[in-house]
Scaffold this motif. Structure first.
Motif, PDB file in Angstrom:
ATOM      1  N   CYS A  42       0.844  -1.192   0.000  1.00  0.00           N
ATOM      2  CA  CYS A  42       0.000   0.000   0.000  1.00  0.00           C
ATOM      3  C   CYS A  42       0.883   1.247   0.000  1.00  0.00           C
ATOM      4  CB  CYS A  42      -0.898   0.013   1.233  1.00  0.00           C
ATOM      5  SG  CYS A  42      -1.855   1.542   1.421  1.00  0.00           S
ATOM      6  N   ILE A  43       0.681   2.098  -0.992  1.00  0.00           N
ATOM      7  CA  ILE A  43       1.395   3.377  -1.051  1.00  0.00           C
ATOM      8  C   ILE A  43       0.507   4.432  -0.414  1.00  0.00           C
ATOM      9  CG2 ILE A  43       2.352   5.151  -2.574  1.00  0.00           C
ATOM     10  CD1 ILE A  43       2.835   2.806  -4.590  1.00  0.00           C
ATOM     11  N   LEU A  44       1.022   5.093   0.598  1.00  0.00           N
ATOM     12  CA  LEU A  44       0.243   6.065   1.355  1.00  0.00           C
ATOM     13  C   LEU A  44       0.766   7.473   1.106  1.00  0.00           C
ATOM     14  CD1 LEU A  44      -2.154   5.543   3.241  1.00  0.00           C
ATOM     15  CD2 LEU A  44      -0.588   5.671   5.169  1.00  0.00           C
ATOM     16  N   ASN A  83       0.552  -6.129   4.675  1.00  0.00           N
ATOM     17  CA  ASN A  83       1.404  -5.707   5.788  1.00  0.00           C
ATOM     18  C   ASN A  83       2.564  -4.829   5.321  1.00  0.00           C
ATOM     19  OD1 ASN A  83       0.152  -6.943   8.040  1.00  0.00           O
ATOM     20  ND2 ASN A  83       1.002  -8.921   7.454  1.00  0.00           N
ATOM     21  N   ASN A  84       2.560  -4.505   4.025  1.00  0.00           N
ATOM     22  CA  ASN A  84       3.654  -3.711   3.459  1.00  0.00           C
ATOM     23  C   ASN A  84       3.178  -2.294   3.167  1.00  0.00           C
ATOM     24  OD1 ASN A  84       5.624  -5.898   3.303  1.00  0.00           O
ATOM     25  ND2 ASN A  84       4.257  -6.771   1.768  1.00  0.00           N
ATOM     26  N   LEU A  85       3.831  -1.339   3.804  1.00  0.00           N
ATOM     27  CA  LEU A  85       3.412   0.060   3.739  1.00  0.00           C
ATOM     28  C   LEU A  85       4.535   0.908   3.150  1.00  0.00           C
ATOM     29  CD1 LEU A  85       0.915   1.698   4.648  1.00  0.00           C
ATOM     30  CD2 LEU A  85       2.046   2.037   6.844  1.00  0.00           C
ATOM     31  N   VAL A  86       4.213   1.682   2.120  1.00  0.00           N
ATOM     32  CA  VAL A  86       5.180   2.592   1.496  1.00  0.00           C
ATOM     33  C   VAL A  86       4.676   4.015   1.681  1.00  0.00           C
ATOM     34  CG1 VAL A  86       6.408   3.205  -0.618  1.00  0.00           C
ATOM     35  CG2 VAL A  86       5.736   0.824  -0.227  1.00  0.00           C
ATOM     36  N   LEU A  87       5.436   4.827   2.421  1.00  0.00           N
ATOM     37  CA  LEU A  87       4.999   6.183   2.760  1.00  0.00           C
ATOM     38  C   LEU A  87       5.605   7.215   1.824  1.00  0.00           C
ATOM     39  CD1 LEU A  87       5.382   6.038   6.652  1.00  0.00           C
ATOM     40  CD2 LEU A  87       3.351   5.563   5.300  1.00  0.00           C
ATOM     41  N   GLY A 110       3.555  -4.770  13.207  1.00  0.00           N
ATOM     42  CA  GLY A 110       4.032  -5.778  12.267  1.00  0.00           C
ATOM     43  C   GLY A 110       4.076  -5.362  10.812  1.00  0.00           C
ATOM     44  N   PHE A 111       3.992  -4.076  10.527  1.00  0.00           N
ATOM     45  CA  PHE A 111       4.100  -3.620   9.140  1.00  0.00           C
ATOM     46  C   PHE A 111       5.564  -3.543   8.714  1.00  0.00           C
ATOM     47  CE2 PHE A 111      -0.199  -2.140   9.904  1.00  0.00           C
ATOM     48  CZ  PHE A 111      -0.811  -2.213   8.660  1.00  0.00           C
ATOM     49  N   ASN A 112       5.826  -3.848   7.457  1.00  0.00           N
ATOM     50  CA  ASN A 112       7.122  -3.568   6.842  1.00  0.00           C
ATOM     51  C   ASN A 112       6.991  -2.184   6.207  1.00  0.00           C
ATOM     52  OD1 ASN A 112       8.167  -6.246   7.334  1.00  0.00           O
ATOM     53  ND2 ASN A 112       6.792  -6.941   5.727  1.00  0.00           N
ATOM     54  N   VAL A 113       7.747  -1.236   6.721  1.00  0.00           N
ATOM     55  CA  VAL A 113       7.586   0.158   6.290  1.00  0.00           C
ATOM     56  C   VAL A 113       8.753   0.598   5.415  1.00  0.00           C
ATOM     57  CG1 VAL A 113       7.278   2.538   7.060  1.00  0.00           C
ATOM     58  CG2 VAL A 113       6.324   0.673   8.418  1.00  0.00           C
ATOM     59  N   LYS A 114       8.396   1.178   4.268  1.00  0.00           N
ATOM     60  CA  LYS A 114       9.384   1.811   3.399  1.00  0.00           C
ATOM     61  C   LYS A 114       9.000   3.276   3.214  1.00  0.00           C
ATOM     62  CE  LYS A 114      10.997  -2.116   0.634  1.00  0.00           C
ATOM     63  NZ  LYS A 114      11.193  -2.622  -0.751  1.00  0.00           N
ATOM     64  N   LYS A 138       9.488   5.512 -11.009  1.00  0.00           N
ATOM     65  CA  LYS A 138      10.892   5.281 -10.674  1.00  0.00           C
ATOM     66  C   LYS A 138      11.175   5.636  -9.218  1.00  0.00           C
ATOM     67  CE  LYS A 138      12.782   6.088 -15.328  1.00  0.00           C
ATOM     68  NZ  LYS A 138      13.539   7.044 -16.160  1.00  0.00           N
ATOM     69  N   ILE A 139      10.576   6.745  -8.763  1.00  0.00           N
ATOM     70  CA  ILE A 139      10.775   7.190  -7.379  1.00  0.00           C
ATOM     71  C   ILE A 139      10.199   6.160  -6.408  1.00  0.00           C
ATOM     72  CG2 ILE A 139      10.049   8.925  -5.673  1.00  0.00           C
ATOM     73  CD1 ILE A 139      10.224  11.008  -7.956  1.00  0.00           C
ATOM     74  N   ILE A 140       9.045   5.600  -6.745  1.00  0.00           N
ATOM     75  CA  ILE A 140       8.424   4.575  -5.896  1.00  0.00           C
ATOM     76  C   ILE A 140       9.314   3.343  -5.807  1.00  0.00           C
ATOM     77  CG2 ILE A 140       6.466   2.960  -5.705  1.00  0.00           C
ATOM     78  CD1 ILE A 140       4.721   5.190  -6.945  1.00  0.00           C
ATOM     79  N   GLU A 141       9.891   2.947  -6.931  1.00  0.00           N
ATOM     80  CA  GLU A 141      10.770   1.765  -6.966  1.00  0.00           C
ATOM     81  C   GLU A 141      12.005   1.948  -6.091  1.00  0.00           C
ATOM     82  OE1 GLU A 141      11.605   1.088 -11.064  1.00  0.00           O
ATOM     83  OE2 GLU A 141       9.565   0.426 -11.541  1.00  0.00           O
ATOM     84  N   LYS A 142      12.397   3.198  -5.869  1.00  0.00           N
ATOM     85  CA  LYS A 142      13.593   3.491  -5.066  1.00  0.00           C
ATOM     86  C   LYS A 142      13.279   3.676  -3.579  1.00  0.00           C
ATOM     87  CE  LYS A 142      16.039   5.752  -8.900  1.00  0.00           C
ATOM     88  NZ  LYS A 142      16.536   7.049  -9.418  1.00  0.00           N
TER      89      LYS A 142
END
Length: 341
Positions: A42-44, A83-87, A110-114, A138-142
């Protein structure tokens, strides 16, 4: 959303209302939930416009917090799908304590945060408009794991040979590392810090012992006490009434009298959100309604029987035998109805 470049703020926050509470709402959940599950991520983002632009650029596993801080309710909704969070927040180590508290809360649950490294002058919508959809992808991939992000940020624009800068780096990172529950992971970052600054690991650990973290109590979602079955059924019935108001007419007059919770004003923001989630899940409302009504009717009848039995004992002590007869008739009536069911 403010577009005038002379304005300091990008967004004007509206107050919470009975119908809309930002601490309980995630913008875009209706469109993004299946994509979040599909991508297991999930991209937040902060703003609703950022979320819209991301979806239009093909990044459909994106939600917005509408400019508010991340809350336990937000995390509870997201955890249903991944459970995967991308901020994609504008972050720094010194400021935005509300954002850092939200991240700590996510890690505890228990989240994996990026973290996506954001330019403080550009949000996702600006990046997409100025540099194009491919640049945003590209920015999200990094995106960096949260501790790597903190580590790199602490060293940014710092001279590792300067004692003053070394002290600043250590003072910023050690409170973060001290919160890491996993000993192996914590040791990894302490060793990495010691190696980067050419400082003994023991000295880093000694310094970390001196740090007193403020006590923070986070709501741990998986350890949250479950609600009583009766309360869950009441919420489900109220949610279904919001979806299909006419369904309440299927109740008998006796059921309407028995279900006292129906007399309450149904404007709770949690019930409203739950009704939206039920709609999204595409459940058979009629079938679910009959199951819930049947089960909660039995619960209410059992409660009423216990109450009558307690009253019978009181009336017997008082010698009010006429009252006892009336109560026994009422008790037997309830029991016969249960036998029919």
């Amino acid at each position: 959303r403010i577009f005038n470049v002379d304005d300091d703020a990008k967004y004007l926050n509206t107050p919470n209302t009975l119908l809309y509470d930002k601490s309980q709402a995630l913008y875009g959940i209706d469109k993004a939930k299946m994509e979040i599950r599909k991508n297991d991520s999930c991209i937040l983002v902060e703003g609703n416009v950022d979320c819209i632009m991301s979806h239009q650029s093909g990044i459909k596993n994106c939600l917005a917090v509408s400019g508010t801080a991340l809350t336990p309710i937000h995390l509870g909704i997201i955890k249903r799908f991944s459970n995967n969070l991308v901020l994609a927040f504008d972050m720094d180590l010194a400021g935005n304590n509300a954002t850092k508290k939200g991240i700590d809360m996510a890690l505890k649950n228990g989240f994996n945060v990026k973290v996506i490294a954001m330019n403080s002058e550009k949000d996702p919508a600006d990046i997409i408009l100025s540099s194009g959809e491919d640049e945003w992808k590209k920015i999200i991939e990094k995106a960096k794991p949260i501790y790597q992000f903190y580590f790199d940020l602490a060293f940014k624009n710092r001279d590792i040979k300067s004692i003053d800068d070394q002290k600043k780096i250590v003072s910023e990172l050690l409170p973060i590392f001290k919160k890491i529950d996993n000993t192996i992971e914590q040791t990894h970052w302490i060793q990495k810090l010691a190696e980067k600054l050419s400082i003994r690991e023991d000295d880093i650990r000694q310094e970390m012992k001196r740090i007193n973290l403020p006590r923070q109590e986070f709501e741990v979602l998986k350890e949250k006490k479950s609600k009583p079955r009766k309360e869950l059924l009441e919420e489900a019935i109220l949610s279904m009434i919001l979806i299909e108001p006419s369904i309440i007419e299927k109740l008998t007059p006796e059921q309407k009298e028995l279900f006292t919770f129906l007399q309450k004003e149904n404007n709770d923001s949690y019930i409203i959100m739950k009704s939206e989630l039920l709609k999204e899940e595409g459940i058979d409302i009629d079938d679910e309604w009959h199951k819930c009504v049947y089960e909660i009717e039995n619960i209410y009848r059992e409660e009423k029987r216990k109450k009558i039995m307690a009253e019978i004992k009181e009336k017997e002590k008082e010698g009010s035998f006429e009252e006892v007869k009336k109560l026994l008739l009422e008790f037997n009536k309830l029991t016969k109805k249960d036998d029919k069911n």
